[in-house]
Design a protein around this motif. Structure first.
Motif, mmCIF file in Angstrom:
data_model
loop_
_atom_site.group_PDB
_atom_site.id
_atom_site.type_symbol
_atom_site.label_atom_id
_atom_site.label_comp_id
_atom_site.label_asym_id
_atom_site.label_seq_id
_atom_site.Cartn_x
_atom_site.Cartn_y
_atom_site.Cartn_z
ATOM 1 N N GLU A 20 -62.180 35.015 -7.224
ATOM 2 C CA GLU A 20 -60.830 35.545 -7.035
ATOM 3 C C GLU A 20 -59.984 34.733 -6.056
ATOM 4 O OE1 GLU A 20 -60.536 39.862 -6.924
ATOM 5 O OE2 GLU A 20 -62.686 39.920 -7.297
ATOM 6 N N CYS A 21 -60.200 33.410 -6.063
ATOM 7 C CA CYS A 21 -59.398 32.491 -5.250
ATOM 8 C C CYS A 21 -58.612 31.600 -6.204
ATOM 9 C CB CYS A 21 -60.305 31.641 -4.362
ATOM 10 S SG CYS A 21 -59.400 30.463 -3.327
ATOM 11 N N GLN A 22 -57.330 31.387 -5.907
ATOM 12 C CA GLN A 22 -56.487 30.584 -6.793
ATOM 13 C C GLN A 22 -55.616 29.634 -5.986
ATOM 14 O OE1 GLN A 22 -56.231 30.541 -10.396
ATOM 15 N NE2 GLN A 22 -55.204 28.702 -9.722
ATOM 16 N N LEU A 23 -55.583 28.386 -6.413
ATOM 17 C CA LEU A 23 -54.668 27.392 -5.859
ATOM 18 C C LEU A 23 -53.341 27.510 -6.605
ATOM 19 C CD1 LEU A 23 -54.026 24.795 -4.197
ATOM 20 C CD2 LEU A 23 -54.987 23.507 -6.130
ATOM 21 N N ILE A 24 -52.246 27.617 -5.863
ATOM 22 C CA ILE A 24 -50.929 27.604 -6.508
ATOM 23 C C ILE A 24 -50.124 26.435 -5.944
ATOM 24 C CG2 ILE A 24 -50.878 30.041 -7.096
ATOM 25 C CD1 ILE A 24 -48.919 30.489 -4.828
ATOM 26 N N ASP A 25 -49.598 25.656 -6.843
ATOM 27 C CA ASP A 25 -48.788 24.491 -6.516
ATOM 28 C C ASP A 25 -47.335 24.906 -6.727
ATOM 29 O OD1 ASP A 25 -47.365 22.034 -6.641
ATOM 30 O OD2 ASP A 25 -49.181 20.989 -7.300
ATOM 31 N N ILE A 26 -46.555 24.901 -5.664
ATOM 32 C CA ILE A 26 -45.196 25.449 -5.750
ATOM 33 C C ILE A 26 -44.134 24.376 -6.016
ATOM 34 C CG2 ILE A 26 -45.713 27.509 -4.424
ATOM 35 C CD1 ILE A 26 -43.721 24.918 -2.725
ATOM 36 N N ARG A 27 -44.587 23.179 -6.372
ATOM 37 C CA ARG A 27 -43.631 22.121 -6.699
ATOM 38 C C ARG A 27 -42.980 22.393 -8.055
ATOM 39 N NH1 ARG A 27 -46.679 16.996 -7.049
ATOM 40 N NH2 ARG A 27 -48.198 18.395 -8.025
ATOM 41 N N GLU A 28 -41.959 21.624 -8.370
ATOM 42 C CA GLU A 28 -41.276 21.756 -9.649
ATOM 43 C C GLU A 28 -42.200 21.334 -10.785
ATOM 44 O OE1 GLU A 28 -38.288 23.205 -10.124
ATOM 45 O OE2 GLU A 28 -38.380 23.611 -7.984
ATOM 46 N N VAL A 29 -41.898 21.800 -11.985
ATOM 47 C CA VAL A 29 -42.714 21.537 -13.171
ATOM 48 C C VAL A 29 -42.921 20.033 -13.368
ATOM 49 C CG1 VAL A 29 -42.796 21.767 -15.693
ATOM 50 C CG2 VAL A 29 -42.039 23.692 -14.284
ATOM 51 N N GLU A 30 -41.876 19.253 -13.201
ATOM 52 C CA GLU A 30 -41.955 17.805 -13.389
ATOM 53 C C GLU A 30 -42.892 17.160 -12.368
ATOM 54 O OE1 GLU A 30 -38.992 19.437 -12.830
ATOM 55 O OE2 GLU A 30 -38.358 19.580 -14.924
ATOM 56 N N GLU A 31 -42.820 17.612 -11.124
ATOM 57 C CA GLU A 31 -43.698 17.082 -10.084
ATOM 58 C C GLU A 31 -45.152 17.398 -10.404
ATOM 59 O OE1 GLU A 31 -41.857 17.434 -5.802
ATOM 60 O OE2 GLU A 31 -41.394 19.264 -6.945
#
Length: 94
Positions: A20-31
């Motif tokens: 139940e651990c998740q990495l979230i990348d908050i950059r833009e879709v293109e990045e």
């Protein structure tokens, strides 16, 4: 308010082994499409749309390219998801 817990990129694999651990990348879709280290892409301006989905995880690790945007979003998530452990990927993915 508690101090935001930060982890290094070297510590990341160990945390991601946890249930139940998740990495979230908050950059833009293109990045994210150009280069990523895994996880899910949740652009910061769309964060509000994902609160319910993100609340299902015990731990979220928030990342961006250099750590600046992800620090801010991690602080927001601490307030919006009080039952979730929010971790910040110090210095980003690069």
């Amino acid at each position: 308010m508690s101090e935001l817990k930060e982890i290094s990129i070297k510590e990341l694999p160990e945390f991601l082994k946890q249930d139940e651990c998740q990495l979230i990348d908050i950059r833009e879709v293109e990045e994210f499409a150009d280069f990523n280290i895994g996880g899910i892409n949740v652009p910061s301006h769309k964060l509000k749309e994902f609160y319910e989905d993100l609340s299902k995880f015990k731990t979220l690790i928030v990342a961006c390219s250099n750590g600046t945007r992800s620090y801010i979003i991690a602080k927001v998530l601490e307030k919006k998801l009080p039952n979730t452990l929010i971790l910040h990927l110090r210095e980003g993915i690069f």
